[in-house]
Design an enzyme around this catalytic site. Structure first.
Site, PDB file in Angstrom:
ATOM      1  N   CYS A 376       0.809  -1.154  -0.147  1.00  0.00           N
ATOM      2  CA  CYS A 376      -0.057  -0.072   0.102  1.00  0.00           C
ATOM      3  C   CYS A 376       0.783   1.194  -0.070  1.00  0.00           C
ATOM      4  CB  CYS A 376      -1.032  -0.185   1.151  1.00  0.00           C
ATOM      5  SG  CYS A 376      -1.788   1.628   1.516  1.00  0.00           S
ATOM      6  N   CYS A 379       0.487   3.216   3.200  1.00  0.00           N
ATOM      7  CA  CYS A 379       1.356   2.744   4.316  1.00  0.00           C
ATOM      8  C   CYS A 379       2.719   3.240   4.137  1.00  0.00           C
ATOM      9  CB  CYS A 379       0.960   1.239   4.475  1.00  0.00           C
ATOM     10  SG  CYS A 379      -0.702   0.610   4.723  1.00  0.00           S
TER      11      CYS A 379
END
Length: 456
Positions: A376, A379
């Site tokens: 991600c 993230c």
């Protein structure tokens, strides 16, 4: 916002034929479901036929130039040249954006155009202007752009003395979508359908009249989907004037340029920019689907923020999604992803570990834990802040943990850990029976510390 659409499928491109002798050089160290399927980029033919300008008449069903469009002068037909695009990409890998732009305009002349979204990709127009060659610019007017973006289009036209022509979505298709599903259906079932109607299909029609196009893609824009974008490639999704897979070449002159270097260039050259940038917008799209980003967020997190951070692409650059990274139903295959949030001050929680933490009503220490997926980009964007947070909390009585919540663990995390999208941050208090979900999207250290201090 009032919406206006036209069913017209024609497009004309602006051009500039003013010549500059400055010799400046800057260096930097639809998708649309259809009945046919496109092969992966690796399987594409690596050479395309490049014909001289005006070698053959344009197709009647493609792009129709406006009266204001100015073209490069006719040239004498020359022998067909077979160009190895992969080799060209290697040769230009270390070239400056200005060199790449000049090569693209020189090679394709009237059969290439700049795709302009109304954001920092205005740098492409500046580079084209600096080459002194004629160039074309087109844009997709979805009918849902910010007022500031429309004003910016007008500013750019006046600054460069060009006339931008727009590609509009089909009015009948838009009408059917809105009448059937409402104006904001994308908040409920994803943005892909709306983007197909308003962006991808109009782009597909535009590109059918070209042999090449120029985009503002950069490798650092979306680590999950654009990290390997070459400076020039055979377009893996769209078709060009000659038809068929491999008939369109895609140029990405700023692929290797960092975002801050783009902005340094724009400021140095005093290029006008969209006023939304001053309001915190970095990646700019349609008004309902774009918002400012906050500290600690990746620039693409301002787009379609209500969806999982799997692949922030509207479909215009879906060829960036590798076959091995996306399975048949569109979800991401996470196998083989390198881990993140690695620090001696961060505890890597297993499924039994976080289940035990969840069951405890009395804990020896408080915990702050991130639910994440290593692939991600959002993230990844908060990794530095979270590592710094762990260092600050070392020995403070608050332990810092991480739990990988994608793949087989996602259903559990959604049901038991309040996972909505990645990353999700939870605080497990000493005397709290349930974790408290961090409500903000500010992921800088100061905001996270304020949240912890308010609860411990």
């Amino acid at each position: 916002m009032a919406l206006a659409f036209t069913a017209s499928t024609s497009i004309a491109f602006s051009s500039s034929n003013s010549r500059t002798e400055q010799g400046l050089q800057f260096s930097s160290s639809n998708f649309q479901p259809s009945d046919r399927s496109f092969p992966s980029p690796a399987s594409l033919k690596r050479s395309v036929t490049v014909k001289a300008l005006n070698n053959e008449p344009k197709r009647n069903d493609s792009i129709v130039p406006s009266a204001s469009t100015m073209f490069a002068p006719d040239v004498v037909d020359k022998a067909i040249e077979v160009e190895d695009i992969e080799k060209l990409a290697q040769d230009l890998e270390k070239a400056s954006p200005l060199e790449i732009m000049d090569k693209a305009l020189e090679k394709y002349g009237n059969d290439i155009a700049i795709a302009f979204s109304g954001a920092e990709d205005v740098a492409l127009i500046e580079y084209a202007h600096l080459t002194g060659r004629p160039f074309r610019v087109f844009s997709l007017d979805t009918g849902r752009l910010n007022p500031e973006t429309y004003k910016f289009f007008d500013t750019v036209e006046k600054h460069y003395g060009i006339r931008i022509e727009y590609m509009f979505p089909d009015a009948v298709e838009v009408q059917a979508l809105v009448r059937t599903k409402g104006l904001f259906s994308f908040y409920e079932d994803g943005h892909q359908e709306c983007c197909r109607v308003r962006k991808v299909r109009p782009l597909r029609r535009a590109l059918k009249g070209l042999r090449a196009w120029i985009t503002g893609q950069r490798k650092d824009q979306s680590p999950g989907t654009r990290s390997e974008v070459p400076v020039v490639q055979v377009d893996p999704v769209f078709e060009g004037m000659d038809g068929g897979v491999g008939s369109l070449v895609k140029w990405n002159p700023v692929a290797n340029v960092a975002g801050n270097d783009i902005w340094n260039f724009l400021r140095t050259m005093e290029v006008p920019v969209n006023t939304l940038h001053a309001q915190g917008y970095i990646s700019i799209g349609c008004e309902p689907c774009t918002r400012p980003v906050l500290p600690g967020q990746h620039e693409r997190e301002g787009r379609w923020w209500w969806e999982d951070a799997k692949a922030k692409e509207c479909g215009l650059h879906k060829g960036n999604l590798k076959e091995e990274n996306v399975n048949g139903n569109g979800s991401v295959n996470c196998s083989g992803s390198s881990d993140i949030f690695e620090s001696q001050n961060i505890v890597n929680l297993s499924r039994p570990g976080i289940e035990n933490l969840l069951k405890m009503e009395e804990r020896k220490d408080s915990w702050i834990t991130v639910l994440y997926a290593p692939w991600c980009p959002f993230c990844q964007a908060m990794e530095a802040s979270y590592l710094e947070l762990a260092d600050k909390l070392a020995g403070s009585g608050v332990k810092v943990g991480k739990f990988r919540a994608d793949g087989e663990q996602k259903a559990f995390a959604q049901q038991e850990l309040q996972l909505g999208s990645f990353p999700t941050i939870l605080f497990f208090g000493k005397h709290s029976s349930r974790p408290i979900k961090y409500p903000s999207e500010k992921r800088d250290v100061e905001s996270l510390m304020a949240f912890i201090n308010a609860l411990r």
